[in-house]
Write a protein that holds these residues in place. Structure first.
Motif, PDB file in Angstrom:
ATOM      1  N   ALA A 278      83.452 -36.376  75.204  1.00 56.70           N
ATOM      2  CA  ALA A 278      83.194 -34.752  76.228  1.00 56.70           C
ATOM      3  C   ALA A 278      83.340 -33.736  75.973  1.00 56.70           C
ATOM      4  CB  ALA A 278      84.765 -34.654  77.087  1.00 56.70           C
ATOM      5  N   GLU A 279      82.924 -33.096  76.346  1.00 58.93           N
ATOM      6  CA  GLU A 279      82.509 -31.573  75.498  1.00 58.93           C
ATOM      7  C   GLU A 279      83.219 -30.655  75.713  1.00 58.93           C
ATOM      8  OE1 GLU A 279      78.560 -28.597  76.445  1.00 58.93           O
ATOM      9  OE2 GLU A 279      79.836 -28.957  78.800  1.00 58.93           O
ATOM     10  N   SER A 280      83.154 -30.222  74.009  1.00 60.17           N
ATOM     11  CA  SER A 280      84.483 -28.943  73.635  1.00 60.17           C
ATOM     12  C   SER A 280      83.564 -27.786  73.222  1.00 60.17           C
ATOM     13  CB  SER A 280      85.000 -29.628  72.621  1.00 60.17           C
ATOM     14  OG  SER A 280      85.685 -31.373  72.352  1.00 60.17           O
ATOM     15  N   PHE A 281      84.823 -26.280  73.509  1.00 65.58           N
ATOM     16  CA  PHE A 281      84.573 -25.624  73.165  1.00 65.58           C
ATOM     17  C   PHE A 281      86.148 -24.770  73.070  1.00 65.58           C
ATOM     18  CE2 PHE A 281      82.691 -27.224  77.237  1.00 65.58           C
ATOM     19  CZ  PHE A 281      81.366 -25.854  77.302  1.00 65.58           C
ATOM     20  N   VAL A 282      85.204 -24.082  72.241  1.00 65.58           N
ATOM     21  CA  VAL A 282      86.315 -22.858  71.605  1.00 65.58           C
ATOM     22  C   VAL A 282      86.341 -21.142  71.885  1.00 65.58           C
ATOM     23  CG1 VAL A 282      87.509 -21.729  69.351  1.00 65.58           C
ATOM     24  CG2 VAL A 282      86.551 -24.363  69.448  1.00 65.58           C
ATOM     25  N   THR A 283      87.609 -21.030  72.216  1.00 68.42           N
ATOM     26  CA  THR A 283      87.695 -19.269  72.509  1.00 68.42           C
ATOM     27  C   THR A 283      88.846 -18.641  71.930  1.00 68.42           C
ATOM     28  OG1 THR A 283      87.413 -17.740  74.504  1.00 68.42           O
ATOM     29  CG2 THR A 283      89.141 -19.991  75.117  1.00 68.42           C
ATOM     30  N   VAL A 284      88.511 -17.760  72.373  1.00 72.23           N
ATOM     31  CA  VAL A 284      89.560 -16.190  71.103  1.00 72.23           C
ATOM     32  C   VAL A 284      89.901 -15.130  72.465  1.00 72.23           C
ATOM     33  CG1 VAL A 284      90.083 -15.396  69.223  1.00 72.23           C
ATOM     34  CG2 VAL A 284      88.682 -17.364  68.713  1.00 72.23           C
ATOM     35  N   CYS A 285      91.371 -14.814  71.768  1.00 70.39           N
ATOM     36  CA  CYS A 285      91.915 -14.235  72.624  1.00 70.39           C
ATOM     37  C   CYS A 285      91.414 -13.026  72.279  1.00 70.39           C
ATOM     38  CB  CYS A 285      93.424 -14.335  72.712  1.00 70.39           C
ATOM     39  SG  CYS A 285      93.816 -12.990  73.606  1.00 70.39           S
ATOM     40  N   ASP A 286      90.727 -11.971  72.517  1.00 73.89           N
ATOM     41  CA  ASP A 286      90.038 -10.623  71.599  1.00 73.89           C
ATOM     42  C   ASP A 286      89.684  -9.316  72.186  1.00 73.89           C
ATOM     43  OD1 ASP A 286      88.597  -9.183  69.802  1.00 73.89           O
ATOM     44  OD2 ASP A 286      87.234 -10.372  69.588  1.00 73.89           O
ATOM     45  N   ASP A 287      89.879  -8.409  71.904  1.00 69.76           N
ATOM     46  CA  ASP A 287      89.898  -7.193  72.708  1.00 69.76           C
ATOM     47  C   ASP A 287      87.710  -7.120  72.941  1.00 69.76           C
ATOM     48  OD1 ASP A 287      90.060  -4.617  73.459  1.00 69.76           O
ATOM     49  OD2 ASP A 287      90.730  -3.465  71.004  1.00 69.76           O
ATOM     50  N   ASN A 288      87.785  -6.535  74.222  1.00 70.62           N
ATOM     51  CA  ASN A 288      86.978  -5.940  74.150  1.00 70.62           C
ATOM     52  C   ASN A 288      86.987  -4.927  75.192  1.00 70.62           C
ATOM     53  OD1 ASN A 288      84.053  -5.736  75.304  1.00 70.62           O
ATOM     54  ND2 ASN A 288      84.813  -7.026  77.632  1.00 70.62           N
ATOM     55  N   ASN A 289      86.824  -4.004  74.349  1.00 72.83           N
ATOM     56  CA  ASN A 289      87.012  -1.949  74.772  1.00 72.83           C
ATOM     57  C   ASN A 289      87.735  -2.324  75.235  1.00 72.83           C
ATOM     58  OD1 ASN A 289      83.976  -1.823  73.927  1.00 72.83           O
ATOM     59  ND2 ASN A 289      83.535  -2.674  75.738  1.00 72.83           N
ATOM     60  N   GLY A 290      89.210  -2.190  74.499  1.00 76.58           N
ATOM     61  CA  GLY A 290      90.527  -2.673  75.530  1.00 76.58           C
ATOM     62  C   GLY A 290      90.835  -3.207  76.680  1.00 76.58           C
ATOM     63  N   LEU A 291      90.436  -4.302  76.681  1.00 76.84           N
ATOM     64  CA  LEU A 291      90.473  -5.342  77.508  1.00 76.84           C
ATOM     65  C   LEU A 291      91.215  -6.657  77.284  1.00 76.84           C
ATOM     66  CD1 LEU A 291      88.679  -3.945  80.658  1.00 76.84           C
ATOM     67  CD2 LEU A 291      91.321  -3.866  80.661  1.00 76.84           C
ATOM     68  N   PHE A 292      91.390  -7.012  77.055  1.00 73.51           N
ATOM     69  CA  PHE A 292      92.058  -8.357  76.275  1.00 73.51           C
ATOM     70  C   PHE A 292      91.078  -9.792  77.308  1.00 73.51           C
ATOM     71  CE2 PHE A 292      94.329  -5.277  73.637  1.00 73.51           C
ATOM     72  CZ  PHE A 292      94.122  -6.084  72.694  1.00 73.51           C
ATOM     73  N   GLY A 293      90.523 -10.505  76.464  1.00 72.18           N
ATOM     74  CA  GLY A 293      90.542 -11.810  76.971  1.00 72.18           C
ATOM     75  C   GLY A 293      89.778 -12.565  76.269  1.00 72.18           C
ATOM     76  N   TRP A 294      89.326 -13.832  76.968  1.00 67.26           N
ATOM     77  CA  TRP A 294      89.140 -14.757  75.926  1.00 67.26           C
ATOM     78  C   TRP A 294      87.438 -14.814  76.634  1.00 67.26           C
ATOM     79  CZ3 TRP A 294      92.435 -17.888  73.803  1.00 67.26           C
ATOM     80  CH2 TRP A 294      93.629 -18.161  74.652  1.00 67.26           C
ATOM     81  N   THR A 295      86.923 -15.216  74.911  1.00 71.69           N
ATOM     82  CA  THR A 295      85.611 -14.866  74.320  1.00 71.69           C
ATOM     83  C   THR A 295      85.074 -16.194  75.430  1.00 71.69           C
ATOM     84  OG1 THR A 295      85.721 -15.966  72.484  1.00 71.69           O
ATOM     85  CG2 THR A 295      85.517 -13.696  72.880  1.00 71.69           C
ATOM     86  N   ASN A 296      83.385 -16.750  75.163  1.00 70.70           N
ATOM     87  CA  ASN A 296      82.581 -17.738  75.660  1.00 70.70           C
ATOM     88  C   ASN A 296      83.680 -17.986  77.105  1.00 70.70           C
ATOM     89  OD1 ASN A 296      81.333 -16.694  73.012  1.00 70.70           O
ATOM     90  ND2 ASN A 296      82.682 -18.116  71.895  1.00 70.70           N
ATOM     91  N   LEU A 297      83.391 -17.306  77.686  1.00 73.41           N
ATOM     92  CA  LEU A 297      83.984 -17.376  79.243  1.00 73.41           C
ATOM     93  C   LEU A 297      82.842 -18.202  79.783  1.00 73.41           C
ATOM     94  CD1 LEU A 297      86.456 -15.034  80.842  1.00 73.41           C
ATOM     95  CD2 LEU A 297      87.380 -17.311  79.506  1.00 73.41           C
ATOM     96  N   GLU A 298      81.584 -18.291  79.885  1.00 67.60           N
ATOM     97  CA  GLU A 298      80.529 -18.608  80.598  1.00 67.60           C
ATOM     98  C   GLU A 298      80.434 -19.831  79.823  1.00 67.60           C
ATOM     99  OE1 GLU A 298      79.250 -17.080  76.696  1.00 67.60           O
ATOM    100  OE2 GLU A 298      80.561 -15.839  78.410  1.00 67.60           O
ATOM    101  N   SER A 299      80.886 -20.757  78.779  1.00 70.95           N
ATOM    102  CA  SER A 299      80.679 -21.289  78.235  1.00 70.95           C
ATOM    103  C   SER A 299      81.662 -22.726  79.192  1.00 70.95           C
ATOM    104  CB  SER A 299      80.765 -21.357  76.242  1.00 70.95           C
ATOM    105  OG  SER A 299      79.180 -20.298  76.501  1.00 70.95           O
ATOM    106  N   LEU A 300      82.525 -22.213  79.723  1.00 70.36           N
ATOM    107  CA  LEU A 300      83.632 -22.558  80.089  1.00 70.36           C
ATOM    108  C   LEU A 300      82.681 -24.547  80.752  1.00 70.36           C
ATOM    109  CD1 LEU A 300      87.063 -20.432  80.752  1.00 70.36           C
ATOM    110  CD2 LEU A 300      85.726 -22.174  78.641  1.00 70.36           C
ATOM    111  N   CYS A 301      83.846 -25.248  81.425  1.00 68.60           N
ATOM    112  CA  CYS A 301      83.260 -26.250  82.222  1.00 68.60           C
ATOM    113  C   CYS A 301      82.785 -25.824  82.732  1.00 68.60           C
ATOM    114  CB  CYS A 301      85.090 -27.146  82.203  1.00 68.60           C
ATOM    115  SG  CYS A 301      85.399 -27.653  80.564  1.00 68.60           S
TER     116      CYS A 301
END
Length: 557
Positions: A209-232
């Motif tokens: 199956a397809e695999s992805f890697v994401t990181v919890c990061d700071d986005n202008n003071g808001l923290f979220g996961w990167t590459n959300l558009e590449s999720l399943c």
């Protein structure tokens, strides 16, 4: 068989992440290490992983630790001891005037006004002491030797946190948090993940199956996961679409998320955050945002009034906070006025140990709010009860057999010539270094003196009784004294007998001389005619009659 045991061990370790239980809040992550170590080793382990031993500087931190321990309740740690980052360094003294009693936190800030002691720590200046807690004691602080072993908990602070990833279709997510060497077990469901967490996502649940890697990061003071558009890929059906609150499915545009009233949609388009409803709030003291708006709260020492906005002072003195001492209420607080014999320590009245102030000359007994003095053996208290001790003169009661010398707090016995003090320190015994003398035994001497006391001494017509001698004592400790007294009396008696004997002899010679002289004169007068009397051999009566007749004839002539 060995393979089965290995698989069982692997499952056990995975559930605990090598003996580590992890919990995260919106502020920090806590790791409970279920391996007993000494304090220094536990502190070093936390530092090497980027954290510090947990602290408990306020009630909020206490509740965070309690929640983390309750989450690990399945590991049966109710009575287990747990190190926290509070320590008294060597060559630093315990100070009971401080809230922390001289102890300091291992991380900044080192000091705090909050304390939660179970009992007073050991008073020392030479030993390093470390603090531990346990659920059984209600997380109260207890000090002990840092060489003991205990579980420990590390605290990790981060810039921000990310919420768990929600997949729209079947797949697996493995989280690698920065402070652990292995990925978290699927059984460990964290409410939040810290900044820097790496997530490995595998869609479809198969190796191909397809695999992805994401990181919890700071986005202008808001923290979220990167590459959300590449999720399943999203499902046709919404299934909440990973939204925090509300999910809406639109034709051709997939799904969209919305939030409840009082919240707003964050930049990740799925998470909802609480609006700041406390802006321009009417609260007198504190405002707490809620899902429906806000609520007011009060500072410590106050409680919320009936209008739910104002704050009213709490009168702590009505709660007997100072016990039997005087209490003075102040806005938001109070202070105690201690009774004599007590002093104020960390807001509470504690007994003053007057015995440490050298109030007594010798012995001292401390009591609650007071003290008492006592004297050692051989001394007595002064009449004014000033704590001064006066020496007792033991020689007044004559404890020694012979000579007594008083000393400070005691006495010493001594003996006269040719005698020494016995082993009991009181009696006198002959000196073994002196040569033996051929003197009568003490028993014969006492018997002789007794008889001499009983016999009167007669001189002529007068009977003189010598002064009574000291009676012989059967007690061996008094024989020497009796013998010496009797010897002096014997000397006095002998000294008196000799002069009297001389006088008696002289008087006897004088009487005999006078008697002979008077006899010669009488004989001369009776035999003027040169006759002398010759015994007639008659009896006394006849002789007397003849003598009378003879005298009558002589008178006539």
């Amino acid at each position: 068989m060995m393979r089965v045991l290995f698989l069982m061990l692997s499952c056990f370790v995975a559930g605990r992440t090598d003996g580590v239980s992890t919990t995260c809040t919106a502020e920090a992550c806590l790791t409970l290490h279920l391996e007993e170590k000494r304090f220094e080793k536990a502190s070093e382990d936390c530092i090497n992983n980027g954290g510090k031993l947990v602290t408990m500087r306020n009630e909020n931190e206490l509740q965070s630790i309690k929640s983390a321990l309750l989450a690990a309740e399945k590991f049966n740690i109710l009575n287990s001891k747990l190190w926290i980052g509070l320590v008294l360094q060597k060559r630093h003294c315990t100070d009971f005037t401080e809230e922390l009693h001289g102890f300091r936190w291992t991380s900044e800030p080192r000091d705090s006004k909050y304390s939660n002691w179970k009992k007073k720590p050991l008073s020392t200046c030479t030993e390093k002491r470390c603090v531990s807690i346990s659920l059984a004691d209600g997380l109260k602080w207890s000090d002990g030797s840092c060489r003991d072993s205990a579980f420990y908990m590390c605290k990790f602070l981060f810039k921000g946190m990310c919420k768990p990833i929600v997949l729209e279709k079947q797949g697996d997510v493995k989280y690698n948090v920065p402070f652990l060497f292995k990925p978290l077990s699927p059984n460990e469901r964290l409410a939040m993940f810290p900044h820097g967490t790496l997530a490995e996502i595998q869609c479809g649940g198969s190796e191909d199956a397809e695999s992805f890697v994401t990181v919890c990061d700071d986005n202008n003071g808001l923290f979220g996961w990167t590459n959300l558009e590449s999720l399943c890929a999203r499902n046709k059906r919404c299934k909440n679409g990973g939204c925090d609150h509300l999910c809406f499915e639109t034709a051709g545009a997939g799904v969209s998320c919305e939030c409840h009233e009082g919240y707003y949609l964050m930049d990740d388009k799925v998470s909802c955050a609480l609006r700041n409803n406390c802006e321009n709030s009417p609260c007198e003291s504190k405002c707490v945002p809620t899902a429906s708006g806000f609520s007011c709260a009060c500072a410590e020492g106050f409680h919320l009034a009936e209008d739910s906005v104002s704050c009213v002072d709490i009168d702590e003195c009505q709660q007997r906070t100072c016990s039997e001492h005087r209490c003075h209420n102040t806005p938001g607080s109070y202070f105690c006025e201690c009774n004599p014999g007590f002093r104020l320590v960390a807001g509470k009245c504690e007994d003053v140990d007057e015995c440490t102030e050298l109030r007594c000359q010798q012995g001292c007994l401390n009591s609650q709010g007071s003290f008492s003095c006592y004297c050692h053996a051989g001394y007595s208290s002064s009449l004014n009860d000033s704590g001064i001790c006066v020496d007792i003169d033991e020689c007044i009661s004559r404890p020694c057999e012979d000579i007594c010398f008083n000393t400070l707090g005691s006495f010493k016995c001594s003996c006269r010539e040719n005698l020494i003090v016995a082993k009991n320190g009181i009696s006198c015994v002959p000196d073994p270094t002196d040569k033996p003398q051929s003197t009568p035994s003490s028993d014969h001497r006492e018997a002789f003196i007794t008889k001499l006391n009983q016999l009167p001494v007669t001189f002529g017509p007068t009977t003189v009784y010598p002064p009574p001698l000291t009676n012989a004592k059967t007690d061996s400790s008094k024989r020497k004294e009796s013998f010496l007294g009797s010897s002096w009396i014997l000397v006095c008696v002998v000294g008196s007998v000799i002069p009297l004997t001389v006088i008696i002899v002289v008087m006897s010679v004088f009487v005999v001389y006078r008697w002979k002289r008077s006899s010669k004169a009488a004989l001369k007068n009776a035999t003027a005619d040169n006759y002398c009397w010759v015994s007639s051999g008659l009896d006394k009566e006849v002789e007397t009659k003849l003598t009378g007749s003879w005298l009558l004839v002589q008178q006539r002539n």
